[in-house]
Design a protein around this motif. Sequence first.
Motif, PDB file in Angstrom:
ATOM      1  N   VAL A  64       0.887  -1.370   0.014  1.00 44.26           N
ATOM      2  CA  VAL A  64       0.152   0.270  -0.202  1.00 44.26           C
ATOM      3  C   VAL A  64       0.926   1.104  -0.364  1.00 44.26           C
ATOM      4  N   PHE A  65       0.241   2.414  -1.402  1.00 45.44           N
ATOM      5  CA  PHE A  65       1.138   3.185  -0.580  1.00 45.44           C
ATOM      6  C   PHE A  65       0.299   4.559  -1.013  1.00 45.44           C
ATOM      7  N   ALA A  66       0.710   5.749  -0.165  1.00 44.89           N
ATOM      8  CA  ALA A  66      -0.357   6.793   0.331  1.00 44.89           C
ATOM      9  C   ALA A  66       0.932   7.558   0.655  1.00 44.89           C
ATOM     10  N   PRO A  67       1.044   9.400   0.293  1.00 42.79           N
ATOM     11  CA  PRO A  67       1.392  10.023   0.157  1.00 42.79           C
ATOM     12  C   PRO A  67       1.164  10.664   1.340  1.00 42.79           C
ATOM     13  N   ILE A  68      -0.389  10.076   2.408  1.00 38.31           N
ATOM     14  CA  ILE A  68      -0.809  10.719   3.745  1.00 38.31           C
ATOM     15  C   ILE A  68      -0.449   8.940   4.878  1.00 38.31           C
ATOM     16  N   GLN A  69       0.263   9.508   5.474  1.00 34.66           N
ATOM     17  CA  GLN A  69       0.537   8.402   6.274  1.00 34.66           C
ATOM     18  C   GLN A  69      -1.205   8.090   7.144  1.00 34.66           C
ATOM     19  N   SER A  70      -1.972   9.135   7.320  1.00 36.07           N
ATOM     20  CA  SER A  70      -3.825   7.881   7.630  1.00 36.07           C
ATOM     21  C   SER A  70      -4.091   7.436   6.431  1.00 36.07           C
ATOM     22  N   GLN A  71      -3.803   7.373   5.340  1.00 35.43           N
ATOM     23  CA  GLN A  71      -4.645   6.922   4.022  1.00 35.43           C
ATOM     24  C   GLN A  71      -4.707   5.870   4.106  1.00 35.43           C
ATOM     25  N   ILE A  72      -3.109   5.688   4.618  1.00 42.68           N
ATOM     26  CA  ILE A  72      -2.290   3.977   4.647  1.00 42.68           C
ATOM     27  C   ILE A  72      -2.842   2.962   5.193  1.00 42.68           C
ATOM     28  N   GLN A  73      -4.074   4.074   6.606  1.00 42.32           N
ATOM     29  CA  GLN A  73      -4.388   3.105   8.192  1.00 42.32           C
ATOM     30  C   GLN A  73      -5.851   2.831   6.906  1.00 42.32           C
ATOM     31  N   GLY A  74      -6.590   3.464   6.726  1.00 37.75           N
ATOM     32  CA  GLY A  74      -7.611   4.106   5.885  1.00 37.75           C
ATOM     33  C   GLY A  74      -7.880   2.716   4.950  1.00 37.75           C
ATOM     34  N   GLN A  96      -3.595 -10.364   6.245  1.00 34.17           N
ATOM     35  CA  GLN A  96      -2.880 -10.398   7.120  1.00 34.17           C
ATOM     36  C   GLN A  96      -1.760  -9.014   7.579  1.00 34.17           C
ATOM     37  N   TRP A  97      -1.945  -8.257   7.921  1.00 33.78           N
ATOM     38  CA  TRP A  97      -1.002  -6.977   8.393  1.00 33.78           C
ATOM     39  C   TRP A  97       0.093  -7.471   8.393  1.00 33.78           C
ATOM     40  N   ILE A  98       0.959  -7.043   7.826  1.00 35.42           N
ATOM     41  CA  ILE A  98       2.860  -7.369   7.656  1.00 35.42           C
ATOM     42  C   ILE A  98       3.796  -6.055   8.569  1.00 35.42           C
ATOM     43  N   LEU A  99       3.599  -4.776   7.928  1.00 38.24           N
ATOM     44  CA  LEU A  99       3.885  -3.415   8.179  1.00 38.24           C
ATOM     45  C   LEU A  99       3.592  -2.085   8.167  1.00 38.24           C
ATOM     46  N   THR A 100       3.280  -1.251   8.381  1.00 38.18           N
ATOM     47  CA  THR A 100       3.733   0.206   8.201  1.00 38.18           C
ATOM     48  C   THR A 100       5.164   0.816   8.745  1.00 38.18           C
ATOM     49  N   GLU A 101       5.951   0.730   7.558  1.00 38.72           N
ATOM     50  CA  GLU A 101       6.894   1.791   7.480  1.00 38.72           C
ATOM     51  C   GLU A 101       6.777   2.885   7.645  1.00 38.72           C
ATOM     52  N   ALA A 102       7.500   4.062   8.091  1.00 34.92           N
ATOM     53  CA  ALA A 102       6.937   5.773   8.168  1.00 34.92           C
ATOM     54  C   ALA A 102       7.827   5.981   7.217  1.00 34.92           C
ATOM     55  N   LYS A 103       7.147   7.350   6.561  1.00 40.13           N
ATOM     56  CA  LYS A 103       7.687   7.605   5.405  1.00 40.13           C
ATOM     57  C   LYS A 103       8.752   8.293   5.572  1.00 40.13           C
ATOM     58  N   GLN A 104       9.609   8.324   5.148  1.00 41.50           N
ATOM     59  CA  GLN A 104      11.758   8.383   5.222  1.00 41.50           C
ATOM     60  C   GLN A 104      11.350  10.239   4.713  1.00 41.50           C
ATOM     61  N   PRO A 105      12.110  10.892   5.202  1.00 36.58           N
ATOM     62  CA  PRO A 105      12.602  11.521   4.194  1.00 36.58           C
ATOM     63  C   PRO A 105      13.261  12.215   2.664  1.00 36.58           C
ATOM     64  N   GLY A 106      11.999  12.650   2.390  1.00 38.67           N
ATOM     65  CA  GLY A 106      12.470  12.349   0.655  1.00 38.67           C
ATOM     66  C   GLY A 106      11.053  11.705   0.239  1.00 38.67           C
ATOM     67  N   GLN A 107      10.409  10.819   0.672  1.00 36.03           N
ATOM     68  CA  GLN A 107       9.606  10.189  -0.097  1.00 36.03           C
ATOM     69  C   GLN A 107       8.438  10.738   0.020  1.00 36.03           C
ATOM     70  N   VAL A 108       7.715  10.594  -1.581  1.00 31.51           N
ATOM     71  CA  VAL A 108       6.670  10.930  -1.863  1.00 31.51           C
ATOM     72  C   VAL A 108       5.651  10.213  -0.996  1.00 31.51           C
ATOM     73  N   LEU A 109       5.771   9.015  -1.097  1.00 30.01           N
ATOM     74  CA  LEU A 109       4.610   7.954  -0.761  1.00 30.01           C
ATOM     75  C   LEU A 109       5.120   6.912   1.003  1.00 30.01           C
ATOM     76  N   ALA A 110       4.673   7.450   1.524  1.00 23.40           N
ATOM     77  CA  ALA A 110       4.750   5.998   2.835  1.00 23.40           C
ATOM     78  C   ALA A 110       3.711   4.492   1.854  1.00 23.40           C
ATOM     79  N   ARG A 111       4.393   3.656   3.064  1.00 20.85           N
ATOM     80  CA  ARG A 111       4.550   2.300   2.237  1.00 20.85           C
ATOM     81  C   ARG A 111       3.611   1.024   3.868  1.00 20.85           C
ATOM     82  N   ALA A 112       2.788   0.343   2.695  1.00 20.04           N
ATOM     83  CA  ALA A 112       2.629  -0.811   4.286  1.00 20.04           C
ATOM     84  C   ALA A 112       2.141  -1.700   3.034  1.00 20.04           C
TER      85      ALA A 112
END
Length: 120
Positions: A64-74, A96-112
Amino acid sequence: DHDMNTALIALLKTTLGSGITVYTGAIPEGVDKPCVQVSMVSNSDNRVIAGQKYGNTQVYRVTVFAPIQSQIQGILDTLETLDNTVNADFQRIFGQWILTEAKQPGQVLARAFYDLTVYI
């Protein structure tokens, strides 16, 4: 099996709705809105002692990719609605949820990462 992949992609598109693009290959450069990428991570059969195969199981990793962390959760919450479901194509689907990563500096999209185990 190609048909199962097609059936799963169709199910994800229906479940996630028109606002989320489902990719089966690499996500194109410059995408800046929520999307998911699907890939098969395992395909296995159980066997009886005599050797016959039964109970084919496929595991798909949904990234899952999203620009805003809260969108990932949705999106994860929506994927979770598939857990323990049955439909015309699948005997059972386990999520099965595996992992949600924090958005890294310079990254456009957060990932889970979320795995769907599909029993055919």
